[in-house]
Design an enzyme around this catalytic site. Sequence first.
Site, short mmCIF file in Angstrom:
data_model
loop_
_atom_site.label_atom_id
_atom_site.label_comp_id
_atom_site.label_asym_id
_atom_site.label_seq_id
_atom_site.Cartn_x
_atom_site.Cartn_y
_atom_site.Cartn_z
CB CYS A 105 -0.90 -0.02 1.18
SG CYS A 105 -2.16 -1.18 0.80
CB VAL A 106 4.21 2.30 0.48
CG1 VAL A 106 4.93 3.62 0.34
CG2 VAL A 106 4.48 1.70 1.82
#
Lengths: 106, 106, 395, 395, 353, 353
Positions: A105-106
């Site tokens: 998700c970064v």
Amino acid sequence: MPQIELAGKIYEVDEDGFLQELDKWNEEFAEAYASAEEIEGKLTEEHWRVINYLRDYFQQFGIAPMIRKICKDLKIDMKKLYELFPTGPAKGACKLAGLSKPTGCV
Amino acid sequence: MPQIELAGKIYEVDEDGFLQELDKWNEEFAEAYASAEEIEGKLTEEHWRVINYLRDYFQQFGIAPMIRKICKDLKIDMKKLYELFPTGPAKGACKLAGLSKPTGCV
Amino acid sequence: MERSDTPLLDELEKGQWPSFVKDMKEAARKNPMAKDLLKQLELSYKDKIGHWKHGGIVGVKGYGSGVIGRYSDRPDLFPHVQAFHTMRVNHPSGWFYKTETLRKLCDIWDKHGSGLTNMHGSTGDAILLGTTTEHLQPCFNDLSDAGFDLGGSGSALRTPSACVGPARCEWACVDSLDLCYHLTMAYQDQMHRPMFPYKFKIKISACANDCVAAIARSDLSIIGTWKDAIRINADEVRAYAENINIQKEVCDLCPTRCMEWDGNKLKIYDEDCTRCMHCINVMPKALRPGKETGASILVGGKAPIVKGALLSWVVVPFMKLEPPYDELKDLIERIQDWWDEFGKSRERLGELIQRLGMRVFLKAVGLPAVPQMVKAPRTNPYVFFWPEDLKKEEK
Amino acid sequence: MERSDTPLLDELEKGQWPSFVKDMKEAARKNPMAKDLLKQLELSYKDKIGHWKHGGIVGVKGYGSGVIGRYSDRPDLFPHVQAFHTMRVNHPSGWFYKTETLRKLCDIWDKHGSGLTNMHGSTGDAILLGTTTEHLQPCFNDLSDAGFDLGGSGSALRTPSACVGPARCEWACVDSLDLCYHLTMAYQDQMHRPMFPYKFKIKISACANDCVAAIARSDLSIIGTWKDAIRINADEVRAYAENINIQKEVCDLCPTRCMEWDGNKLKIYDEDCTRCMHCINVMPKALRPGKETGASILVGGKAPIVKGALLSWVVVPFMKLEPPYDELKDLIERIQDWWDEFGKSRERLGELIQRLGMRVFLKAVGLPAVPQMVKAPRTNPYVFFWPEDLKKEEK
Amino acid sequence: MAKTDIGPPDYKTMLPPVIERNYGKWLYHEILKPGVLMHVGESGEALYSVRAGSPRLVSTDHIREICDIAEKYCQGFLRFTSRHNIEFLLDDEDQIEPLVAELKSRGYPVGGTGHSISNIVHTQGWVHCHTPATDASGPVKALMDEIYEHFVESKLPAHVRIALACCLNMCGAVHCSDIAILGIHRTVPKTDNSRVPNVCEIPSTIASCPTGAIRGDMKNKTLTVNDEKCMYCGNCYTVCPAMPIADPENDGISIWVGGKVSNARSKPMFSKLAIPFLPNNPPRWPEVVHAVKNIIEVYASHAKKHERMGEWIERVGWERFFALTGIPFTDQHIDDFDLATETFRTSAQFKWR
Amino acid sequence: MAKTDIGPPDYKTMLPPVIERNYGKWLYHEILKPGVLMHVGESGEALYSVRAGSPRLVSTDHIREICDIAEKYCQGFLRFTSRHNIEFLLDDEDQIEPLVAELKSRGYPVGGTGHSISNIVHTQGWVHCHTPATDASGPVKALMDEIYEHFVESKLPAHVRIALACCLNMCGAVHCSDIAILGIHRTVPKTDNSRVPNVCEIPSTIASCPTGAIRGDMKNKTLTVNDEKCMYCGNCYTVCPAMPIADPENDGISIWVGGKVSNARSKPMFSKLAIPFLPNNPPRWPEVVHAVKNIIEVYASHAKKHERMGEWIERVGWERFFALTGIPFTDQHIDDFDLATETFRTSAQFKWR
Ligand code: SRM
Ligand code: SRM
Ligand code: SRM
Ligand code: SRM
Ligand code: SF4
Ligand code: SF4
Ligand code: SF4
Ligand code: SF4
Ligand code: SF4
Ligand code: SF4
Ligand code: SF4
Ligand code: SF4
């Protein structure tokens, strides 16, 4: 496996430039890679705050933090984050920080 | 809380005669209680095999073993078990073995 | 007039429905246990809380089940119910009694217990409500002498029960009573000496009306059905047409809409009929189940604790059921063996199947997968393949 | 005749349906990337396996999304697809185009990429299929100059899409196109700079026919509906009766059976109508949705990974939807905030609600519980009470 | 010593001769009037069953009275039903009326057949169990008094089966009843960790919790409940006496509707939550009685003939059910257990009310 | 520098004048013939849409050809549909026939409206994705060739929507299609623990597994798959490149039926498993084509008018579906994931076949 030479050292990276031997990471790697990630000039203290945070988090939890977490913990907003790392936290910041390529998700 | 006197010692038990302070258990307790559980004469080696097995299991896992497990591990069948403990494994054997009152399956 | 000890309960003597308070008072007049029970119950009504202690493990010699131990938490106030255990007496299949049998039961219970009973418990036993630990064995002895035995409790087979079936019902597709009796006798050991991971219930309804609610509350539910066509008496159909609207009350309510009524003749497309019983229920004189009868076997039904309530699931769409019921007993034993092997403590059969998967269950007990087992095939793509399904490649 | 390099793919030039292989060959004639793609695909057909490496993170400056990185696992054989990234170009709402716009896109893509596209991707973007890392930024610059922008990818808001709606459809209950455009513009940041736990999709269908399959594949599904009565044109109903069997094709298929047709007049009991659209679909000239229009808001739809596929759930039965759509945007933001706060990495909104409970979700986003949210109330008795539900006693 | 494992009395020895003769050969039946069934065999012979209501909790004297009656009219043959009613079995049609008259005069309601409300299946409550959240016999009696007419007459659209269970163990088929009355706790068990080590199996207690709210410490032999995750089912108390849950002020009753067991027309269904909580108000539980009556009345006036409670609700929709009964819908009606998502509305089809 | 965040072109600038004038004021529509729609506005004006099939994977030259056509007949206005067909938008009725003729002559199928089989929604497959278990465009082309008649004619009982996804990620609404074609793996991923420490987030990988089949060792940075619990979804590979799952011999296709999205008549439904496995047999996947055609034919000859695939199956029962199609029923059809028990038959109602 592609290789890249930065500041005189050779690193194994993948096609996207992500380090393939995470233990080879060092500060010069980050510094030398910065320009490829559209960062002008040298890495500032603020860059390092993010990079160190990412590395600490990764060491502790084995994953990259979610963006919201970065912003919250470092008290910076998304805009700022993209100012620091114009190619974004996932691509730019994690790459410089020597994290494994994020799929989350970064 | 009811009390019971067995072989000269006083034990706290519940209405069903289950020991209320498990650490007070000792071999005399078992021996002295046997007749109340319809066991004639002294406890035999076979009785002790079951009792010790129950205690070991309870100490290790915190629960009484399932009947099938007792039979399997000790290689005895249900009939035999009821011959040894006419009031059944849950009531008779566990009580003598000083286990907490089974609510599960024995 | 004397001031009542039980002003709250007295309120429940009023009204048209028969009053349990009257019965309790009746018993209390001659039995001190019943009297203390009444008084303790009054206290519960006042306090809005039960006054029994937790649990109780008591029993009779040679059995691990059949008695529910119970102790008052106010023995100071109600000494006669300090111990107040219930005995579960296995009922005759279908709850048929001769009065002489019932009277024997009453006499024994007046001798040993409170004189109060439940006719019957919801598993089906005749419940003898409340006696002391000392009385258990003598009471059992007397019961046994009179031809009674105890039912199940604990992690055992529970008293099987059956609908009235062929004794009185024209729709019985299997002999529910005989089967119930047969299984009860065959599995005395499993009933009296708990050895399963948890309780196991068997209920038998001889048709899909399911008058013992088998599907909702038994681990093994046996429900009668038939394979051939519904038998139609055309004259009687026409007779019903005088009184009811066959189109609306019968055809339109058929779940598969497989009936046609032209005002004179009723046609049933039996291949589409799912034998729900509705049309037969409405016109019992005109319609009858087919002749090729047997039962569907379903498993897994249970109350909510722990993983949520389950209705039983079809695992054998059709089985002929005739004495000595070997095919059925074989299946029951294979099922119980598997459950016994893999079930955790206090895990019902349905929960185990839920945990390990129907496919594992079917393979273990040797039943073939058929579409009748499901409402619909799976929607998620998380499909396992047995190793034997795969083409073996040279590596 | 020359022996073909792609004997397997050639088979797919045959047949009446337009062939993607023809298009690939067309592109291959002038573009080396397209040529290597074709050859690599032929190898896949031979090997029965894909020939792309895992993943790829590339992008353009200032964006964290919009490009899908891809690298060949046989760069030795197919050097021109060593890097072969996809650019997702946000489509105009409703996929309406003027040819001049399309031509611009083609020119840019011939300049920077393989000349191959998907019109469109299943989220809705115009997919520009395959270019090198070096070309990404210049290509983006050209796109931007020509008035295009990238769509979403990664843990971001994905390109919203909408049915053709009021542009062409007489049944549109909301302006799906305007709303889609409005939201897309309002949430550019969320789309281009991933910051959510996972992807978030919005789709808008202007009536219950759901022509963009919103309910099946968007975290937030907006489906048009109306509150008042279906508008009936009685003459047109009678006209339809000439050609179709209104009783059978319309009334009998109405899910609530709320229509009556006496051969002359059609009566709809609107209070029972669930606005499924069927009757309107069959008789578009005779029936029209009501005038008091708006939309139902549903959330949670998604594909199977990880916890199984979900269809969206009704959370707001009815919302008026008119610019500037503040009520809706407020709700979206409250929802995303909650999800962002509690969602784990790679946990879709529906999965989070599944994990924490609808009741927690509703409370957090401030929506009242209404029966429209459920098919049926709960069957299990595992009911939580909020502390405020309980009578507070002195302890 | 007493013989063991002899099993129950053989039912065959309990059957009246007319049943023995026609066993398995019945042809059809008719309900002659509420509570009176006639079964006719292929032989042409008829069996008459007269059904009388019972409080189920009966004294031996009560049973003897039943025996007296059965001996007087039925040669001593009777049975109990699966819902605990009493059935007097006659072969002589002429005895029906005198029997019914005697039953009535002695206060036995005759009925429970056809489209009526039969006996309420129920459990022990405060009379004998250790986990109840309410009494069983009391609410049943209070309710049956009020809906008596529906037992002795047969004027509902279809059968209405009511059941009561005094705790979530749900002894009986409560979870599949047209109307289910269920005792519930609403506060978290109070763990007494001084008793835990001696009276509880820690792993069993942890495993007993449906929502995983219990953590255990095997070393120190303690148990801790996460209050947020506890929904007061009481199952931990069933296995661990040191976790009492009964709470006079907060225990009470919930009402569930629309379940059924039979396969007739529709498939068996679970009951669904109608009213999350009503107070325990002994001796006559007026709130519960009122709530149940209201549901019955709304059902009676809206359902079609042969339509069970659940079938009616499915047809008109739950939106309509709540609107018609005036019962408020709350977030507690929305499932949040394991299969919750299966109950969420996954379509744009619904009614406004 | 290029402007960012400008968003897509404004759709309003893309609408033909006839739409601008009648926007939101359409009155009714008619399908003039397969592929040709007429929408009439309250103004009395009409818009004609001619729908043509597309392989979706198109070259820029192909797009230019479409543009040429649109300019010739439609003043340069066109759109794409949510199923990737092309729609030419005309206001001049007289241009319909010439347009259709030109489309046909250039090999564009015209159709996909009404009770037909529209374009197959599909994904990347071997053309561009890294996780496919099959190709996408290939099977679609092979199948559309064979069911071409159902695109250009409108002779089915109702719409049949087919979709294909090349892996379990199911890009597209595959899971709610009348017929879904789904690429599946059938063997366990082969973990390369030498790469794990450098390229995988161990906790994310563990969390990615729907069945909890993956154990991780944070100390040694390794991952282990419990083969028994793995059902080859490939999600671990999505997050961890060191767990490749593609397997040429064992990958293939499964077929799912009976899903729908619209709320018309019945509620939206998921597709259900019909055929657990068919081999990958490029270039024309004959087994897949045959299987899908068989299902379509059985449906076409048994369903009633307006009855979608899933509605037909629900009416006649899955027993009947398997009997009529001759597809064998296996234990794989029986769900064993989280909500499995909801799919088990909880009633005695079923058909023999
Ligand atoms: C007496 C009876 C209620 C009654 O008044 O009729 C009863 C009474 C108790 N049941 Fe029950 N159950 C009785 C039929 C049922 C039924 C109905 C049935 O068997 O058809 C059920 C639901 C069906 C099922 O088994 O799923 C039922 C589901 C439970 C449960 C739920 C747990 C489970 O899923 O098995 C428990 C809890 C437990 O086992 O720990 C339970 C436990 C109990 C205990 C033993 C309380 C306990 O936690 O230890 C109750 C003893 C009460 C007492 O002190 O007298 N009882 N119990 C019924 C047995 C009488 C008989 O033998 O005829
Ligand atoms: C291009 C596209 C398929 C197509 O050919 O049309 C696509 C392609 C990919 N999807 Fe998708 N998805 C595409 C629409 C969808 C849809 C449909 C939709 O958006 O309406 C879905 C189902 C709806 C949904 O989101 O639930 C979808 C559900 C997934 C999933 C499932 C996981 C999930 O979110 O529950 C993944 C896996 C993931 O995110 O790791 C995924 C992942 C992927 C990735 C990025 C592969 C991966 O694991 O990293 C694929 C890149 C392929 C490539 O190399 O080009 N794609 N993906 C679609 C996007 C084009 C566009 O922007 O218009
Ligand atoms: C006596 C009894 C069987 C027993 O072994 O004890 C019995 C006997 C009959 N049942 Fe039943 N049922 C009996 C409990 C049940 C139950 C179980 C329960 O209530 O717990 C059910 C399932 C209830 C449910 O679905 O929730 C049951 C569902 C039926 C049905 C289906 C009703 C429906 O439409 O759903 C019929 C058919 C009918 O009445 O039309 C039926 C029909 C009958 C018939 C007509 C069968 C016959 O031909 O003899 C019997 C007389 C019915 C009457 O009372 O009008 N019986 N019947 C039970 C009487 C209980 C009582 O005292 O009230
Ligand atoms: C053009 C398009 C909308 C768009 O924005 O692109 C569209 C346009 C129309 N749809 Fe649709 N639908 C479109 C995709 C859909 C979808 C989505 C999908 O297929 O992925 C659905 C849901 C499908 C499903 O349920 O699985 C859909 C379900 C319907 C229905 C309901 C059908 C049913 O009975 O279930 C109707 C009503 C009807 O046709 O009777 C409908 C009706 C219509 C009407 C008649 C609406 C109107 O008055 O203009 C349009 C012409 C229909 C026709 O083709 O016969 N449209 N329609 C889409 C064309 C796709 C294609 O190229 O084939
Ligand atoms: S279940 Fe069927 S056979 Fe048994 S009594 Fe009820 S109606 Fe008769
Ligand atoms: S038994 Fe049921 S399904 Fe069969 S014909 Fe009669 S009503 Fe229809
Ligand atoms: S969803 Fe409704 S409004 Fe939108 S195009 Fe389809 S039919 Fe028309
Ligand atoms: S929209 Fe659907 S529910 Fe409403 S009247 Fe028409 S067919 Fe019936
Ligand atoms: S329902 Fe609960 S409280 Fe009532 S008898 Fe059963 S276990 Fe006891
Ligand atoms: S009462 Fe139930 S939910 Fe609460 S801790 Fe005990 S077992 Fe868990
Ligand atoms: S379905 Fe799977 S393989 Fe196909 S494009 Fe989507 S992610 Fe890739
Ligand atoms: S393929 Fe799927 S099931 Fe198998 S280990 Fe990977 S994530 Fe788990």
